[in-house]
Design a protein around this motif. Structure first.
Motif, mmCIF file in Angstrom:
data_model
loop_
_atom_site.group_PDB
_atom_site.id
_atom_site.type_symbol
_atom_site.label_atom_id
_atom_site.label_comp_id
_atom_site.label_asym_id
_atom_site.label_seq_id
_atom_site.Cartn_x
_atom_site.Cartn_y
_atom_site.Cartn_z
ATOM 1 N N PHE A 16 0.807 -1.219 0.000
ATOM 2 C CA PHE A 16 0.000 0.000 0.000
ATOM 3 C C PHE A 16 0.843 1.275 0.000
ATOM 4 C CE2 PHE A 16 -2.059 3.330 2.567
ATOM 5 C CZ PHE A 16 -3.160 3.592 1.774
ATOM 6 N N GLY A 17 1.786 1.389 0.916
ATOM 7 C CA GLY A 17 2.541 2.623 1.093
ATOM 8 C C GLY A 17 3.476 2.974 -0.039
ATOM 9 N N HIS A 18 3.723 2.044 -0.949
ATOM 10 C CA HIS A 18 4.635 2.290 -2.057
ATOM 11 C C HIS A 18 3.924 2.311 -3.405
ATOM 12 C CE1 HIS A 18 8.247 2.025 0.418
ATOM 13 N NE2 HIS A 18 7.609 1.070 1.065
ATOM 14 N N THR A 19 2.614 2.211 -3.418
ATOM 15 C CA THR A 19 1.897 2.184 -4.687
ATOM 16 C C THR A 19 1.970 3.546 -5.370
ATOM 17 O OG1 THR A 19 -0.133 1.440 -5.769
ATOM 18 C CG2 THR A 19 -0.414 2.809 -3.806
ATOM 19 N N SER A 20 2.093 3.537 -6.678
ATOM 20 C CA SER A 20 2.114 4.796 -7.419
ATOM 21 C C SER A 20 0.758 5.087 -8.051
ATOM 22 C CB SER A 20 3.197 4.769 -8.496
ATOM 23 O OG SER A 20 2.924 3.752 -9.444
ATOM 24 N N GLN A 21 -0.145 4.099 -7.995
ATOM 25 C CA GLN A 21 -1.479 4.324 -8.547
ATOM 26 C C GLN A 21 -2.498 3.374 -7.944
ATOM 27 O OE1 GLN A 21 -1.011 3.939 -12.789
ATOM 28 N NE2 GLN A 21 -0.258 1.865 -12.681
ATOM 29 N N PHE A 22 -3.733 3.788 -8.059
ATOM 30 C CA PHE A 22 -4.875 2.984 -7.626
ATOM 31 C C PHE A 22 -5.804 2.812 -8.811
ATOM 32 C CE2 PHE A 22 -3.627 5.161 -3.708
ATOM 33 C CZ PHE A 22 -3.619 4.116 -2.794
ATOM 34 N N LYS A 23 -6.487 1.673 -8.858
ATOM 35 C CA LYS A 23 -7.596 1.534 -9.789
ATOM 36 C C LYS A 23 -8.850 1.687 -8.935
ATOM 37 C CE LYS A 23 -9.408 -0.993 -13.721
ATOM 38 N NZ LYS A 23 -9.218 -2.140 -14.638
ATOM 39 N N ILE A 24 -9.689 2.616 -9.324
ATOM 40 C CA ILE A 24 -10.902 2.937 -8.580
ATOM 41 C C ILE A 24 -12.099 2.382 -9.345
ATOM 42 C CG2 ILE A 24 -12.311 4.784 -7.578
ATOM 43 C CD1 ILE A 24 -9.444 4.742 -6.472
ATOM 44 N N VAL A 37 -7.965 4.496 -13.502
ATOM 45 C CA VAL A 37 -6.692 4.443 -12.799
ATOM 46 C C VAL A 37 -6.301 5.867 -12.451
ATOM 47 C CG1 VAL A 37 -4.253 3.793 -12.972
ATOM 48 C CG2 VAL A 37 -6.014 2.334 -14.003
ATOM 49 N N VAL A 38 -5.951 6.087 -11.175
ATOM 50 C CA VAL A 38 -5.542 7.415 -10.711
ATOM 51 C C VAL A 38 -4.166 7.317 -10.061
ATOM 52 C CG1 VAL A 38 -7.918 8.196 -10.362
ATOM 53 C CG2 VAL A 38 -6.684 7.195 -8.468
ATOM 54 N N GLY A 39 -3.376 8.354 -10.226
ATOM 55 C CA GLY A 39 -2.056 8.400 -9.621
ATOM 56 C C GLY A 39 -2.148 8.695 -8.137
ATOM 57 N N ALA A 40 -1.189 8.154 -7.396
ATOM 58 C CA ALA A 40 -1.143 8.373 -5.950
ATOM 59 C C ALA A 40 -0.436 9.680 -5.615
ATOM 60 C CB ALA A 40 -0.451 7.197 -5.268
ATOM 61 N N GLY A 41 0.152 10.322 -6.607
ATOM 62 C CA GLY A 41 0.763 11.626 -6.388
ATOM 63 C C GLY A 41 2.024 11.603 -5.540
ATOM 64 N N GLY A 42 2.678 10.456 -5.437
ATOM 65 C CA GLY A 42 3.912 10.367 -4.672
ATOM 66 C C GLY A 42 3.737 10.555 -3.183
ATOM 67 N N GLN A 43 2.531 10.379 -2.686
ATOM 68 C CA GLN A 43 2.247 10.585 -1.274
ATOM 69 C C GLN A 43 2.618 9.353 -0.466
ATOM 70 O OE1 GLN A 43 -1.360 12.697 -0.411
ATOM 71 N NE2 GLN A 43 -1.715 13.052 -2.569
ATOM 72 N N GLY A 44 2.905 9.536 0.814
ATOM 73 C CA GLY A 44 3.295 8.445 1.693
ATOM 74 C C GLY A 44 2.106 7.767 2.333
ATOM 75 N N HIS A 45 2.428 6.833 3.222
ATOM 76 C CA HIS A 45 1.436 5.982 3.881
ATOM 77 C C HIS A 45 0.204 6.731 4.394
ATOM 78 C CE1 HIS A 45 5.195 3.750 4.154
ATOM 79 N NE2 HIS A 45 4.478 2.651 4.284
ATOM 80 N N GLY A 46 0.405 7.679 5.288
ATOM 81 C CA GLY A 46 -0.716 8.375 5.916
ATOM 82 C C GLY A 46 -1.512 9.215 4.942
ATOM 83 N N LEU A 48 -1.982 8.721 1.811
ATOM 84 C CA LEU A 48 -2.752 7.919 0.864
ATOM 85 C C LEU A 48 -4.173 7.678 1.356
ATOM 86 C CD1 LEU A 48 -0.091 5.326 -0.306
ATOM 87 C CD2 LEU A 48 -1.029 7.241 -1.612
ATOM 88 N N ALA A 49 -4.343 7.511 2.665
ATOM 89 C CA ALA A 49 -5.692 7.339 3.212
ATOM 90 C C ALA A 49 -6.518 8.592 2.960
ATOM 91 C CB ALA A 49 -5.633 7.021 4.703
ATOM 92 N N GLY A 50 -5.916 9.752 3.115
ATOM 93 C CA GLY A 50 -6.608 11.010 2.834
ATOM 94 C C GLY A 50 -6.966 11.150 1.368
ATOM 95 N N LEU A 51 -6.060 10.727 0.501
ATOM 96 C CA LEU A 51 -6.333 10.758 -0.935
ATOM 97 C C LEU A 51 -7.534 9.883 -1.265
ATOM 98 C CD1 LEU A 51 -5.633 11.347 -3.946
ATOM 99 C CD2 LEU A 51 -4.131 9.337 -3.833
ATOM 100 N N LEU A 52 -7.551 8.661 -0.726
ATOM 101 C CA LEU A 52 -8.673 7.754 -0.987
ATOM 102 C C LEU A 52 -9.972 8.328 -0.460
ATOM 103 C CD1 LEU A 52 -7.015 4.292 -0.323
ATOM 104 C CD2 LEU A 52 -7.481 5.387 -2.524
ATOM 105 N N ARG A 53 -9.910 8.936 0.711
ATOM 106 C CA ARG A 53 -11.116 9.549 1.301
ATOM 107 C C ARG A 53 -11.618 10.675 0.405
ATOM 108 N NH1 ARG A 53 -15.236 7.880 3.222
ATOM 109 N NH2 ARG A 53 -16.407 9.359 4.410
ATOM 110 N N GLY A 63 -2.170 -5.503 -1.095
ATOM 111 C CA GLY A 63 -1.293 -6.569 -0.625
ATOM 112 C C GLY A 63 -0.922 -6.288 0.817
ATOM 113 N N GLY A 64 0.365 -6.054 1.073
ATOM 114 C CA GLY A 64 0.831 -5.739 2.419
ATOM 115 C C GLY A 64 0.531 -4.298 2.800
ATOM 116 N N ILE A 65 0.393 -4.069 4.108
ATOM 117 C CA ILE A 65 0.102 -2.725 4.596
ATOM 118 C C ILE A 65 0.539 -2.646 6.054
ATOM 119 C CG2 ILE A 65 -2.288 -3.394 5.122
ATOM 120 C CD1 ILE A 65 -3.076 -0.455 4.468
ATOM 121 N N GLY A 66 1.184 -1.569 6.415
ATOM 122 C CA GLY A 66 1.662 -1.383 7.779
ATOM 123 C C GLY A 66 0.568 -0.942 8.736
ATOM 124 N N ALA A 67 0.867 -1.038 10.016
ATOM 125 C CA ALA A 67 -0.097 -0.710 11.059
ATOM 126 C C ALA A 67 -0.518 0.755 11.017
ATOM 127 C CB ALA A 67 0.474 -1.062 12.426
#
Length: 134
Positions: A16-24, A37-46, A48-53, A63-67
């Protein structure tokens, strides 16, 4: 319903934290109505949740995702289906059919975790769910 999948070349990107794009995927009446498909904008872990929101996503397949990222997603009200691999489209179809195989206890597993390892390559203060800082 909007489902996001970490995405690369048709497959679920493994971390999750290293993805460069999402398929919505936009879902209506239990079926995929549209996807993009949308770009993640080079944003980090935290972030990315805001971007998705901001994209009004309510479900994430990855796949994998940190706490820390899991916490950020929970705070954003986004349901998590982690530990998934394979084709993104097939995973969304399986989720909609109620047959998606996922790991409810998924953790950061993109590298080896030695005892005392604190995932220094992550942002300050973040430790992966499987790291031990004892």
């Amino acid at each position: 319903m909007k489902i996001a999948v970490t995405y690369e070349n048709g497959l679920i990107f493994p971390h999750f934290g290293h993805t460069s794009q999402f398929k919505i995927y936009e879902v209506e009446d239990g079926k995929i109505a549209a996807s993009q498909v949308v770009g993640a904008g080079g944003q980090g872990h935290g972030a990315l949740a805001g971007l998705l929101r901001s994209l009004q996503v309510d479900t994430l397949i990855c796949g994998g995702i940190g706490a820390g990222a899991q916490t950020a997603l929970a705070e954003a009200g986004i349901r998590l289906y982690g530990g998934v691999s394979g084709p993104a489209d097939a995973a969304v179809q399986a989720l909609l059919a109620g047959t998606l195989a996922y790991d409810p206890d998924v953790h950061c597993d993109h590298h080896d975790h030695a005892e005392g390892h604190d995932c220094a390559h992550h942002s300050a203060g973040h430790t992966c769910g499987s790291c031990r800082s004892e």
